[in-house]
Scaffold this active site. Structure first.
Site, mmCIF file in Angstrom:
data_model
loop_
_atom_site.group_PDB
_atom_site.id
_atom_site.type_symbol
_atom_site.label_atom_id
_atom_site.label_comp_id
_atom_site.label_asym_id
_atom_site.label_seq_id
_atom_site.Cartn_x
_atom_site.Cartn_y
_atom_site.Cartn_z
ATOM 1 N N GLY A 290 -9.798 -5.809 11.733
ATOM 2 C CA GLY A 290 -10.873 -7.037 11.842
ATOM 3 C C GLY A 290 -11.912 -6.002 12.237
ATOM 4 C CG MET B 194 -2.315 -6.211 15.813
ATOM 5 S SD MET B 194 -1.792 -7.537 15.029
ATOM 6 C CE MET B 194 -0.811 -8.042 16.415
ATOM 7 C CD GLU B 195 -0.064 -2.295 13.199
ATOM 8 O OE1 GLU B 195 -1.233 -2.285 12.750
ATOM 9 O OE2 GLU B 195 0.667 -3.498 13.331
ATOM 10 C CG ASP C 96 -9.969 -10.314 9.913
ATOM 11 O OD1 ASP C 96 -8.816 -9.662 9.472
ATOM 12 O OD2 ASP C 96 -10.190 -10.109 11.111
ATOM 13 C CB ILE D 181 -9.166 -9.996 17.431
ATOM 14 C CG1 ILE D 181 -8.470 -9.010 18.407
ATOM 15 C CG2 ILE D 181 -10.209 -10.555 18.131
ATOM 16 C CD1 ILE D 181 -7.950 -9.484 19.860
ATOM 17 C CD GLU E 295 -1.469 0.707 3.458
ATOM 18 O OE1 GLU E 295 -1.052 1.445 4.402
ATOM 19 O OE2 GLU E 295 -1.783 -0.625 3.935
#
Ligand code: ADE
Length: 230
Positions: free
Chosen positions: A77, A172-173, A196, A152, A11
């Site tokens: 997610g 996560m960031e 997801d 998760i 990206e």
């Protein structure tokens, strides 16, 4: 200058390929590529996975490049029925769902010392990002994004995080970047494409989704850079 911190090489590469007058500098193993995109100077970096890498990257970006805002992109997610795979979540605030000193009497998510649970994203930047997402016909929801050093993949954990923090998406960031920006008084935003449902059910071909999501981000970030006035 706009700072763009991505989780995926693909990206950020897509954004870099549209930049002109490029320069680069590597600090603590992270490559920062700066240059022009639309009306704006930008600096881009791929931070790596997890809150520590994200914090290292955001702090270095602030000290070395002094961007007026940092935007974190990547995948997430979904914790919300309104967000399906390929939709985009824009954070109005972020929280660290794994920050927990509750045995000491604190509320879950509280960052001791600064006494913050939710780090507020910049309203104007979020509004402009959401507008740019809609312009490309992509469904978007704005709300709390929860970050932690865990992928998760279970209904129980997903429902707990959604319930405890009212979060619409997990990654996560983002909240580590929010935390760093908060202590540096720097505006930030988090824009995440849903990869997801965070329930352990694999629904999609992950690599082809990542490519699709990256193409979406590049369009959205480029539109944003055309409009943003720092
Ligand atoms: N990034 C993308 N999907 C995620 C998930 N389910 N948990 C944490 N980070 C994610």
């Amino acid at each position: 200058m706009i700072g763009i911190v991505g989780a995926m090489e693909v990206e950020i590469e897509g954004i870099r390929s549209k930049m002109t007058d490029k320069k680069e500098k590597t600090v603590s193993g992270v490559r920062y590529v700066s240059g022009r995109l639309g009306k704006n100077e930008v600096v881009t970096a791929v931070c790596g996975i997890g809150k520590v890498f994200a914090a290292i990257c955001a702090q270095t970006m602030i000290l070395e490049f002094a961007p007026s805002v940092i935007i974190n992109t990547g995948v997430a997610g979904s914790l919300s029925a309104q967000l399906n795979v390929c939709d985009i979540a824009v954070a109005d605030k972020v929280v660290q769902h794994d920050m927990d000193t509750s045995p000491l009497g604190d509320p879950k998510g509280l960052v001791s010392g600064i006494n913050v649970i939710y780090f507020e994203a910049d309203r104007d930047v979020c509004a402009l990002l959401s507008e740019s997402v809609r312009e490309h016909g992509i469904n978007t929801v704005s709300g709390t994004i929860a970050s932690g050093d865990q992928f998760i993949a279970s209904k129980e954990v997903k429902n707990r995080i959604a319930g405890e923090f009212g979060a619409i998406a997990c990654e996560m960031e983002g909240a580590a970047i929010g935390h760093v920006c908060y202590v540096n008084k720097k505006p930030f935003a988090v824009l995440r494409a849903i990869s997801d449902k965070a329930d352990g059910v694999a629904e999609i071909d992950y690599p082809s989704f990542c490519k699709m999501a990256a193409d979406n981000y590049i369009k959205v970030i480029c539109s944003f850079c055309e409009k943003y006035v720092g």
